[in-house]
Design an enzyme around this catalytic site. Sequence first.
Site, short mmCIF file in Angstrom:
data_model
loop_
_atom_site.label_atom_id
_atom_site.label_comp_id
_atom_site.label_asym_id
_atom_site.label_seq_id
_atom_site.Cartn_x
_atom_site.Cartn_y
_atom_site.Cartn_z
N LYS A 188 43.64 25.77 50.43
CA LYS A 188 44.60 25.87 51.53
C LYS A 188 43.87 25.66 52.86
O LYS A 188 44.29 24.88 53.69
CB LYS A 188 45.21 27.27 51.47
CG LYS A 188 46.46 27.47 52.25
CD LYS A 188 47.11 28.74 51.70
CE LYS A 188 48.07 29.37 52.66
NZ LYS A 188 48.71 30.56 52.09
N GLU A 198 44.82 42.37 44.09
CA GLU A 198 44.67 41.90 45.47
C GLU A 198 45.92 42.25 46.27
O GLU A 198 45.86 42.47 47.47
CB GLU A 198 44.43 40.38 45.47
CG GLU A 198 43.76 39.87 46.74
CD GLU A 198 43.18 38.47 46.59
OE1 GLU A 198 41.96 38.36 46.40
OE2 GLU A 198 43.93 37.49 46.65
N HIS A 223 39.97 45.04 17.41
CA HIS A 223 38.63 45.24 16.83
C HIS A 223 37.63 45.51 17.94
O HIS A 223 36.43 45.37 17.74
CB HIS A 223 38.23 43.99 16.05
CG HIS A 223 39.18 43.68 14.95
ND1 HIS A 223 38.96 44.05 13.64
CD2 HIS A 223 40.41 43.10 14.97
CE1 HIS A 223 40.00 43.68 12.89
NE2 HIS A 223 40.88 43.10 13.68
N LYS A 261 32.70 38.39 52.50
CA LYS A 261 32.51 36.97 52.83
C LYS A 261 31.75 36.84 54.14
O LYS A 261 30.82 36.04 54.25
CB LYS A 261 33.88 36.29 53.03
CG LYS A 261 34.63 35.97 51.77
CD LYS A 261 35.74 34.97 52.13
CE LYS A 261 36.99 35.20 51.35
NZ LYS A 261 38.15 34.47 51.85
N GLY A 285 48.15 32.42 48.32
CA GLY A 285 47.30 31.76 47.33
C GLY A 285 47.60 32.21 45.91
O GLY A 285 47.78 31.39 45.00
N ARG A 286 47.67 33.53 45.70
CA ARG A 286 47.82 34.04 44.33
C ARG A 286 49.23 33.86 43.77
O ARG A 286 49.49 34.22 42.63
CB ARG A 286 47.37 35.49 44.26
CG ARG A 286 48.03 36.43 45.24
CD ARG A 286 47.28 37.76 45.28
NE ARG A 286 47.78 38.67 46.30
CZ ARG A 286 47.41 38.67 47.56
NH1 ARG A 286 46.55 37.77 48.00
NH2 ARG A 286 47.90 39.55 48.42
N GLU A 325 32.87 28.45 48.43
CA GLU A 325 32.68 28.05 47.04
C GLU A 325 33.25 26.65 46.79
O GLU A 325 32.59 25.78 46.22
CB GLU A 325 33.39 29.03 46.09
CG GLU A 325 32.79 30.42 46.02
CD GLU A 325 33.36 31.37 47.06
OE1 GLU A 325 33.92 30.91 48.09
OE2 GLU A 325 33.24 32.59 46.85
C1 G6Q Z 1 44.90 34.63 47.26
C2 G6Q Z 1 43.81 34.67 48.19
C3 G6Q Z 1 42.55 33.94 47.75
C4 G6Q Z 1 42.56 32.43 48.03
C5 G6Q Z 1 41.14 31.89 47.82
C6 G6Q Z 1 41.06 30.39 48.03
O1 G6Q Z 1 46.00 35.08 47.46
O2 G6Q Z 1 44.25 34.27 49.43
O3 G6Q Z 1 42.26 34.15 46.39
O4 G6Q Z 1 43.47 31.79 47.20
O5 G6Q Z 1 40.26 32.54 48.66
O6 G6Q Z 1 41.43 30.05 49.33
P1 G6Q Z 1 41.63 28.56 49.75
O7 G6Q Z 1 42.78 27.99 48.99
O8 G6Q Z 1 41.88 28.55 51.23
O9 G6Q Z 1 40.35 27.82 49.40
#
Ligand code: G6Q
Length: 522
Positions: free
Chosen positions: A209, A355, A386, A513, A269-270, A215
């Site tokens: 986003k 989260e 198991h 972060k 995002g989630r 990463e």
């Molecule tokens: C989810 C969070 C988080 C996000 C990641 C990736 O709800 O906001 O997990 O999706 O940090 O972010 P970007 O899509 O901006 O790379």
Amino acid sequence: MTLKKINPTQTESWKKLSEHFEKTKYLTLTDLFRSNSSRKTDFTITENNLELDYSKNKITSETMKLLVELANEVELKDAINKYFSGEKINETEGRAVLHTALRSNSEDEVIVEGKDIKPKIQTALRKIRAFSNKVISGKWKGYTGKAITDVVNIGIGGSDLGPDMVVEALRFYRNKLNVHFVSNVEGDHVSEVIKNLNPETTLFVIVSKTFTTQETISNANTIRDWFLRSGSIFDVAKHFVAVSTNLNAVYDFGIDKNNVFPMWNWVGGRFSLWSAVGLSISLAIGFDNFKELLNGAEEMDIHFRDTDFSENIPVVIALLSVWYNNFYKAETEAILPYTQYLSKLPDYLQQAVMESNGKSVDRNGDEINYQTGTIVWGSTGTNMQHAFMQLVHQGTKLIPADFIGYKESLHGLTSHHEKLMANYNAQMEALAFGKTAEEVHLELKTSGDFDKINQLLSYKVFKGNRPSNALLFDKLTPDSLGKLIAMYEHKIFVQGIIWNIYSYDQFGVELGKELAKKILAS
Ligand code: G6Q
């Protein structure tokens, strides 16, 4: 129009629930079933190929009545209306929360910042369809004129976990494209993913986003460098596409502006797998199946929005979870799918649930003095039987569990499926009713282990009285998976409303972060 800010522990129903808890906490599931022969039917909801049997919970009809009163008292209905209509219920980030609009087939407008967002969603879906068709059919060519064989999703958190989980879950419906995921900044992850790939036939989907996530950008740069050892800078556009809101950064990377798919700030995002973040899903299973996933989720949305709380699957499972979390003081919940396809569901839900609801400041800005977000964890049956189920059956902790099952298997090995489902039912029965000292005594006696009775009896007793929900679908399809995921999304929402927290921000992930950046720069 903001969400109401009601402390749940100050409500009348909470007080009644506390008193009710004191009165009922010693009731056992064995007693509850004995005293009501229609208990299973009384506590089962059937809706659109999904049956929720919640009879094996430590509840009476009075418990459910009081929990529904709690939902009413915190004005859940008002909150649901605000959620679906695009009010900025993510107040701490000043945003609406509209993953439901992404899967809506209705013609109704959804207005954000004075504009209907529905046309944008439709345009994005058309673009996903056209692109997926082109890649799957082989019309999209790599820089040497070959068709694409492999797709790599580069993203993390919300830009990885949902698509990865769904692509795995719907493996049965997959086409010939191999789809891979790279997320961790740890270099071995990306190295392993690319080691056997051919740059001529691989398509990279960068999902970010912000397009600034450490990463994702590190992995994307490393992969581009690897790609440039074979292709040229002019070939990047044929092999890299992006899903992002940060257009300038995407263009700087070398991605063609026609190959950028949108993300919106009204989707967290989630909760974004329903948007172009799910491009790798559409590539893996085809657009029609992707749309079925969205349609299934929409059916759950409509059920959740329009059904009375006492018959409302997401509301009921959310209330039960509040009952255990806040009254029984249970700390964790287990997610136990009886299909190997859902092996990534617990990981995905850990982000969605923890989260969202791992918060300790309420909507008034005050420190909270009651429990909020539960810890969720789990694995697939029967493997986990198991492994960790010993603790769930005989440990000292109360762990409510969701058992997710399917009436039919996909490949049709019926004898396997019968065994699987026998285990699915047996586990819930054992948890609920256990095994008494009398039963163990008789068993040891009849098996000839008379001399071991004194030594072993207490170890072999199962106290039972451990709760579970049985979620039974007809079959694992894109549609039923959409329903399952949407059900958990709405459970999260309901619990956030009850606990008087903001579920849609995630400030708690920021400090680490920032510090990592400082440490890296020093
Ligand atoms: C989810 C969070 C988080 C996000 C990641 C990736 O709800 O906001 O997990 O999706 O940090 O972010 P970007 O899509 O901006 O790379």
